[in-house]
Design a protein around this motif. Structure first.
Motif, PDB file in Angstrom:
ATOM      1  N   ALA A 668       0.844  -1.199   0.000  1.00 59.14           N
ATOM      2  CA  ALA A 668       0.000   0.000   0.000  1.00 59.14           C
ATOM      3  C   ALA A 668       0.873   1.240   0.000  1.00 59.14           C
ATOM      4  N   VAL A 669       0.456   2.264  -0.762  1.00 61.22           N
ATOM      5  CA  VAL A 669       1.163   3.542  -0.725  1.00 61.22           C
ATOM      6  C   VAL A 669       0.163   4.661  -0.464  1.00 61.22           C
ATOM      7  N   VAL A 670       0.630   5.655   0.279  1.00 64.09           N
ATOM      8  CA  VAL A 670      -0.151   6.858   0.548  1.00 64.09           C
ATOM      9  C   VAL A 670       0.644   8.032  -0.010  1.00 64.09           C
ATOM     10  N   ILE A 671       0.008   8.858  -0.848  1.00 63.99           N
ATOM     11  CA  ILE A 671       0.724   9.898  -1.594  1.00 63.99           C
ATOM     12  C   ILE A 671       0.109  11.261  -1.314  1.00 63.99           C
ATOM     13  N   PRO A 672       0.798  12.154  -0.604  1.00 64.69           N
ATOM     14  CA  PRO A 672       0.297  13.525  -0.468  1.00 64.69           C
ATOM     15  C   PRO A 672       0.569  14.325  -1.734  1.00 64.69           C
ATOM     16  N   VAL A 673      -0.408  15.110  -2.170  1.00 63.96           N
ATOM     17  CA  VAL A 673      -0.250  15.958  -3.359  1.00 63.96           C
ATOM     18  C   VAL A 673      -0.896  17.306  -3.061  1.00 63.96           C
ATOM     19  N   THR A 674      -0.084  18.323  -2.805  1.00 60.15           N
ATOM     20  CA  THR A 674      -0.622  19.649  -2.503  1.00 60.15           C
ATOM     21  C   THR A 674       0.147  20.705  -3.287  1.00 60.15           C
ATOM     22  N   THR A 675      -0.388  21.909  -3.314  1.00 59.60           N
ATOM     23  CA  THR A 675       0.305  22.998  -4.007  1.00 59.60           C
ATOM     24  C   THR A 675       1.599  23.368  -3.286  1.00 59.60           C
ATOM     25  N   GLN A 676       1.750  22.924  -2.049  1.00 58.19           N
ATOM     26  CA  GLN A 676       3.012  23.093  -1.326  1.00 58.19           C
ATOM     27  C   GLN A 676       4.147  22.383  -2.083  1.00 58.19           C
ATOM     28  N   HIS A 677       3.790  21.368  -2.854  1.00 49.82           N
ATOM     29  CA  HIS A 677       4.768  20.588  -3.628  1.00 49.82           C
ATOM     30  C   HIS A 677       4.947  21.127  -5.045  1.00 49.82           C
TER      31      HIS A 677
END
Length: 728
Positions: A668-677
């Motif tokens: 399992a993978v959890v991926i944060p994706v925000t405009t901070q990136h």
């Protein structure tokens, strides 16, 4: 006053003197230290923060600075100047030796040494280290280790003072010593730019600061020549193997704040001295670092030579052989796979590429079974240990990492296999080739026999290598060798939303929404702020995924972040996840800004040939041995020991960057994706992250940020010449 603030110019300066009781935190990278110090005249130990190259409990310390009331940590003494000195008392000497500062000395050994030599302990270590043989239980090897560490400790302290005089952080001293050795100060005086060339983590601007401090004029020819090389090294770090000449000169001018005409002269001088290479791409003038120019040229020549002639396995009757293999495996090839099979087996050098679920593994397995039936000698390799392990599991044939296949020599960091010591095989198969950079591809093709075949397998749409170049993409684009590009997603894979989502992202389309309450292996979770995203990720990893999917958060769930920095960067995620998944209990240590305890998931972040662990390898901390001053971790069932001073390239791995996950798969993978990136958002980055999940992928963040990435984001083409060399 805000945390980390320096003493105000209005604060009265004081001088404190005392004995360091505990090193709460020390970063060798920056020199920043938080110390508990028993100060003369104070009933309780006080907290002192400042910078120092090396520090250990038991040392005497003098700090000049002022008191501040820190909002987070309370009353602290902020030291503008912090000087340490060896302890004078027996108790202080013992505490210093037991602190872990000297490799090979733990608590019990420190006590024995001080009992034997008393206040003369440091004098004995300096001038009569052979007398350590008088200590019962110390082997010759341990004595040698103690002596070497003691000598290094002394040199590092002197080096730290020298570096500070010339504008470097005290904390760089240990790193400089490891790279340049006992003659470091003399070598730096001779050529300050060696710091940038030879010391990992020190850039040109830092070395340039030292050079100017040592008296080098800002327009000195050697500074400008070093600057143009630095511009190309910066380009190398971004994956380019060269730069347009005009762009390289302009970049150097910005970096040096120098005159373009003078830098052009410096570039011409570097080309004349054969330190740089002038060549063209598409007829336009470019500049190259000579090792990368040579590498791409030789790869092009070697692959053109390898591609000539017939494959060593000759012609195979596929109408007869394929049904036999299909009967053995129980898997029938689709027409597109059958066509690809014929293409691959007819060529000496070829490529298989395609996304997830398109049958690359089935095709490769069929090829290997067909060839081994013909007694063809096949060797399998992959860039990382995890990719090699997966290749072995999928094919039933042992696969090695490329470094192990080429037999890395730990002493010199060079490969034993090469032109004079070729790999013994009829066919070399390299998986995850999208990860292979130009220097590693050069090493591979130089070690391959002229009559052998080469099959490159990989997903060209994933991230390019961390290192320079894009060998797989250039080989495919050149048209030199046959390419089997598989695109048909097979029925069993169509049911996976992970695979469907990966292909949608690769086509520039947003993931489809999962209906409320529907079962899926892919989920999008909206989080409007990084802080709310962090809370959701912690809850998901610790509770929701284990409860709903039965997965172990310590073993099965990997958080993959686009970058290291920020609230939802890999670094902060590691700290926060460690707190909830494996809070340090009992024996733990702090080094290089991390806390390590038994049970922690860890990742090796640089190739370590001595320990036989490589960049991206995942392990688990087995124990912290305070007596030996060692951390012992388990990597693929093998115990690996690190002294406390050697943990610079070992970091917690509850979260890691997407780049570091290449070649790996996780349940399992959890991926944060925000405009901070934003600086890192790109389609191939998100596509690569999604394809790392085997059974479950959860993305957490802002829809707007995901759209930026899916639309292409900050994907930048790499500047390389390999395609031209391949086209001849």
């Amino acid at each position: 006053m805000r945390a980390g603030a320096a003493p105000s110019s209005d604060s009265p300066l004081e001088t404190l003197t005392g004995t360091i009781e505990r090193v709460t935190f020390h970063s060798p990278a920056t020199g920043f230290a938080v110390l508990k110090v028993r100060v003369r005249g104070k009933p309780q130990p006080v907290s002192i923060v400042g910078t120092t190259s090396a520090v250990a409990a038991g040392e005497m310390m003098t700090a000049e600075g002022s008191w501040v009331n820190d909002r987070t940590h309370g009353l602290q003494f902020k030291a503008a100047r912090l000087v340490t000195a060896p302890p004078a008392s027996k108790d202080g000497i013992e505490r210093y030796l037991a602190s872990g500062a000297i490799k090979g000395i733990g608590i019990a050994t420190a006590h024995k040494i001080v009992q034997a030599f008393g206040k003369r302990t440091f004098e004995v270590l300096d001038t009569e280290p052979h007398r350590l043989k008088e200590i019962v239980g110390l082997t010759d090897a341990r004595i040698r280790r103690i002596t070497e560490s003691w000598t290094e400790d002394r040199i590092v302290r002197d080096l730290g003072v020298f570096l500070q005089e010339h504008g470097l952080g005290l904390g760089q001293a240990a790193r400089v010593f490891r790279a340049l050795g006992t003659e470091a100060i003399g070598l730096i005086r001779q050529d300050p730019y060696r710091l940038a060339r030879d010391v990992r983590g020190i850039g040109f601007l830092t070395a340039d600061q030292v050079a100017v401090s040592l008296g080098l004029a800002r327009d000195a020819p050697e500074r400008l020549r070093a600057g143009i090389t630095y511009a190309l090294q910066e380009a190398r770090d971004d994956g380019h193997t060269g730069l347009p000449r005009e762009e390289a000169v302009a970049l150097a001018a910005r970096l040096l704040d120098g005159d373009t005409a003078r830098i052009e002269e410096a570039a011409a001088a570097e080309v004349a001295a054969r330190n740089l290479v002038a060549d063209t791409i598409g007829g336009e003038p470019h500049l190259f670092l000579k090792d990368l120019h040579r590498a791409e040229k030789i790869i092009g020549e070697r692959l053109r030579d390898l591609a000539k002639g017939s494959p060593p396995w000759g012609k195979i009757d596929l109408d007869t052989e394929v049904p036999r293999v299909e009967a053995r495996t129980g898997k029938a090839l689709a027409p597109s796979q059958r066509e690809a099979l014929a293409t691959i087996l007819a060529a000496k050098v070829s490529v298989i590429t395609g996304g997830p679920g398109v049958g690359k593994t089935t095709l490769l397995d069929t090829i290997l079974k067909l060839l081994t039936r013909q007694d063809v000698s096949v060797v399998l390799a992959a860039p990382t240990g995890r990719a090699a392990k997966r290749m072995t599991e999928q094919t039933g044939i042992e696969a090695k990492t490329i470094h192990r296949l080429l037999e890395i020599d730990p002493e010199f960091g060079a490969f034993s296999r090469g032109r004079e010591n070729l790999i013994d095989c009829d066919l070399l198969v390299v998986d995850e080739t999208s990860m292979v950079d130009v220097p590693l591809m050069l090493a591979l093709v130089e070690a391959l026999p002229a009559d052998a075949g080469l099959l490159l397998v990989g997903d060209v749409d994933q991230l390019p290598p961390v290192g320079p170049g894009q060998a797989l993409a250039d080989i495919i684009a050149s048209g030199l060798v046959p390419v089997a590009r598989l695109t048909e997603v097979f029925r069993q894979a169509e049911a996976s939303r992970i695979i469907a989502t990966a292909h949608r992202i690769n086509r520039g389309e947003m993931p489809e929404a999962v209906p409320a309450g529907a079962e899926s292996d892919f989920y999008w979770v909206e989080a409007s702020t990084p802080e709310s995203g962090l809370a959701k990720i912690i809850e998901m990893v610790k509770e929701r995924i284990p409860r709903r999917f039965g997965l172990d958060p310590m073993r099965d769930v990997q958080v993959l972040a686009p970058m290291n920095k920020g609230v939802l960067g890999a670094r902060n995620l590691n700290v926060e996840l460690q707190k909830v998944l494996n809070p340090p209990a009992g024996r733990s240590i702090e080094r290089y800004g991390w806390t390590y305890a038994a049970g922690d998931r860890v990742m090796q972040t640089a190739n370590d040939y001595d320990r036989d662990v490589f960049n991206g390898d995942l392990g688990q901390v087995l124990r912290i041995d305070q007596e030996e001053g060692e951390l012992v971790a388990l990597f693929d069932g093998r115990q690996v020991s690190y002294s406390f001073g050697d943990l610079e390239n070992l970091m917690p791995a509850y979260a890691t960057t997407i780049h570091k996950s290449q070649g790996s798969e996780y349940p399992a993978v959890v991926i944060p994706v925000t405009t901070q990136h934003y600086a890192m958002l790109a389609r191939n980055l998100i596509y690569t992250a999604v394809t790392r999940g085997r059974s479950l992928v959860v993305m957490v963040g802002e829809t707007r940020a995901l759209r930026i990435a899916v639309d292409g984001g900050r994907m930048k083409p790499r500047v390389t010449k390999l395609r031209e060399w391949l086209e001849g």
